[in-house]
Design an enzyme around this catalytic site. Sequence first.
Site, PDB file in Angstrom:
ATOM      1  N   GLY A  47       0.772  -1.229   0.000  1.00 23.13           N
ATOM      2  CA  GLY A  47       0.000   0.000   0.000  1.00 23.13           C
ATOM      3  C   GLY A  47       0.808   1.286   0.000  1.00 23.13           C
TER       4      GLY A  47
ATOM      5  N   GLU B 145       5.716   6.301  -9.363  1.00 23.53           N
ATOM      6  CA  GLU B 145       4.302   5.907  -9.304  1.00 23.53           C
ATOM      7  C   GLU B 145       3.536   6.817  -8.347  1.00 23.53           C
ATOM      8  OE1 GLU B 145       3.331   1.788  -8.745  1.00 23.53           O
ATOM      9  OE2 GLU B 145       5.122   1.113  -9.794  1.00 23.53           O
TER      10      GLU B 145
ATOM     11  N   HIS C 296       0.031   0.801 -13.633  1.00 23.86           N
ATOM     12  CA  HIS C 296       0.711  -0.422 -14.074  1.00 23.86           C
ATOM     13  C   HIS C 296       2.197  -0.101 -14.219  1.00 23.86           C
ATOM     14  CE1 HIS C 296       1.135  -4.318 -15.912  1.00 23.86           C
ATOM     15  NE2 HIS C 296       1.881  -3.751 -16.851  1.00 23.86           N
TER      16      HIS C 296
ATOM     17  N   GLU D  65     -10.217  -5.065 -21.154  1.00 22.82           N
ATOM     18  CA  GLU D  65      -8.957  -5.647 -21.644  1.00 22.82           C
ATOM     19  C   GLU D  65      -7.859  -5.435 -20.606  1.00 22.82           C
ATOM     20  OE1 GLU D  65      -5.683  -4.906 -25.156  1.00 22.82           O
ATOM     21  OE2 GLU D  65      -7.561  -3.783 -25.199  1.00 22.82           O
TER      22      GLU D  65
ATOM     23  N   ASN E 222       1.366   3.128  -2.616  1.00 19.42           N
ATOM     24  CA  ASN E 222       0.583   4.089  -3.414  1.00 19.42           C
ATOM     25  C   ASN E 222      -0.598   4.620  -2.602  1.00 19.42           C
ATOM     26  OD1 ASN E 222       1.493   4.490  -6.341  1.00 19.42           O
ATOM     27  ND2 ASN E 222       1.733   2.282  -6.074  1.00 19.42           N
TER      28      ASN E 222
ATOM     29  N   MET F  69      -4.196  -7.145  -6.972  1.00 18.47           N
ATOM     30  CA  MET F  69      -3.669  -8.192  -7.845  1.00 18.47           C
ATOM     31  C   MET F  69      -4.744  -9.215  -8.214  1.00 18.47           C
ATOM     32  SD  MET F  69      -0.724  -6.983  -8.204  1.00 18.47           S
ATOM     33  CE  MET F  69       0.253  -8.254  -8.984  1.00 18.47           C
TER      34      MET F  69
ATOM     35  N   LEU G 247     -10.127  -8.616 -13.158  1.00 18.95           N
ATOM     36  CA  LEU G 247     -11.517  -8.229 -12.886  1.00 18.95           C
ATOM     37  C   LEU G 247     -12.424  -8.672 -14.033  1.00 18.95           C
ATOM     38  CD1 LEU G 247     -10.542  -4.714 -11.571  1.00 18.95           C
ATOM     39  CD2 LEU G 247     -11.535  -6.570 -10.195  1.00 18.95           C
TER      40      LEU G 247
HETATM   41  C1  GRF Z   1       2.992  -1.100  -7.737  1.00 19.83           C
HETATM   42  O1  GRF Z   1       4.227  -1.296  -8.361  1.00 19.83           O
HETATM   43  C2  GRF Z   1       1.902  -1.058  -8.761  1.00 19.83           C
HETATM   44  O2  GRF Z   1       2.309  -0.489  -9.967  1.00 19.83           O
HETATM   45  C3  GRF Z   1       1.629  -2.516  -8.968  1.00 19.83           C
HETATM   46  O3  GRF Z   1       1.715  -3.067  -7.677  1.00 19.83           O
HETATM   47  C4  GRF Z   1       2.585  -2.288  -6.893  1.00 19.83           C
HETATM   48  C5  GRF Z   1       1.843  -1.888  -5.656  1.00 19.83           C
HETATM   49  O4  GRF Z   1       2.678  -1.273  -4.722  1.00 19.83           O
HETATM   50  N1  GRF Z   1       0.385  -2.734  -9.642  1.00 19.83           N
HETATM   51  P1  GRF Z   1       2.064  -0.678  -3.365  1.00 19.83           P
HETATM   52  O5  GRF Z   1       1.240  -1.774  -2.727  1.00 19.83           O
HETATM   53  O6  GRF Z   1       1.266   0.527  -3.713  1.00 19.83           O
HETATM   54  O7  GRF Z   1       3.284  -0.360  -2.545  1.00 19.83           O
END
Ligand code: GRF
Length: 222
Positions: free
Chosen positions: A21, A183, A118, A152, A23, A99, A102
Amino acid sequence: MTDRPTAGIKPRLVVLVSGGGSNLQSFIDACAEGSLNAQVAAVISNKAGVGGLDRAAQVGIPNIAIDHRAFDSREDFDKNLSELIDSFAPDLVVLAGFMRILTPDFVNHFLGKLINIHPSLLPAYPGLHTHQRAIDAGDSEAGATVHFVTPELDGGPSVLQARVPVLADDSAESLASRVLGFEHKIYTAAVQWFCQGRLCMENGNAILDGKSLPEQGVIFSD
Ligand code: GRF
């Protein structure tokens, strides 16, 4: 450019996670410091005990685990998940390291208000192991892409992309960690555009300030 007319009411984000988490944390921090005009209404994970749920709990955000293994089918899980999300009345559903593939029904239910990040320069490398694939291919650049979600896999229209050089001695881990820093920047920036009413998806295209974005979206520069 106009802000939402609902003055004083912050757009509601429901954030879906499966892991650490980081992000999600960047959204929580940006909301707290005011650089993101939104509120995280709930955090939902398909796995109990993950860091993302802890991060939400620490700041009093409703956090719920809904274990996909308890359902008979992907459709059944997604139906329950979408009902749970709807109960928080989100303006935007944010996939942040969620992960799960969907179902089309789920994606279509939230179409235009479902966004993902992504870790590749889409349209290159949809799916898993993106950093290793970029290294194996001898690419000079890797990165991450924020995109609207369509049925997609990793195929919806791109909004914002950060490009990061691949260094000669990079491992998948070192590259992933450098990309992750970007990110956090591009994901909060793209969500802020949405919350300001500047960004939407129409007819399968990402539109920013009334203009259709190119295939790779806006290229981020610091
Ligand atoms: C990130 O690299 C995102 O791009 C990918 O999964 C990772 C998640 O990281 N889909 P976090 O859980 O936000 O640290």
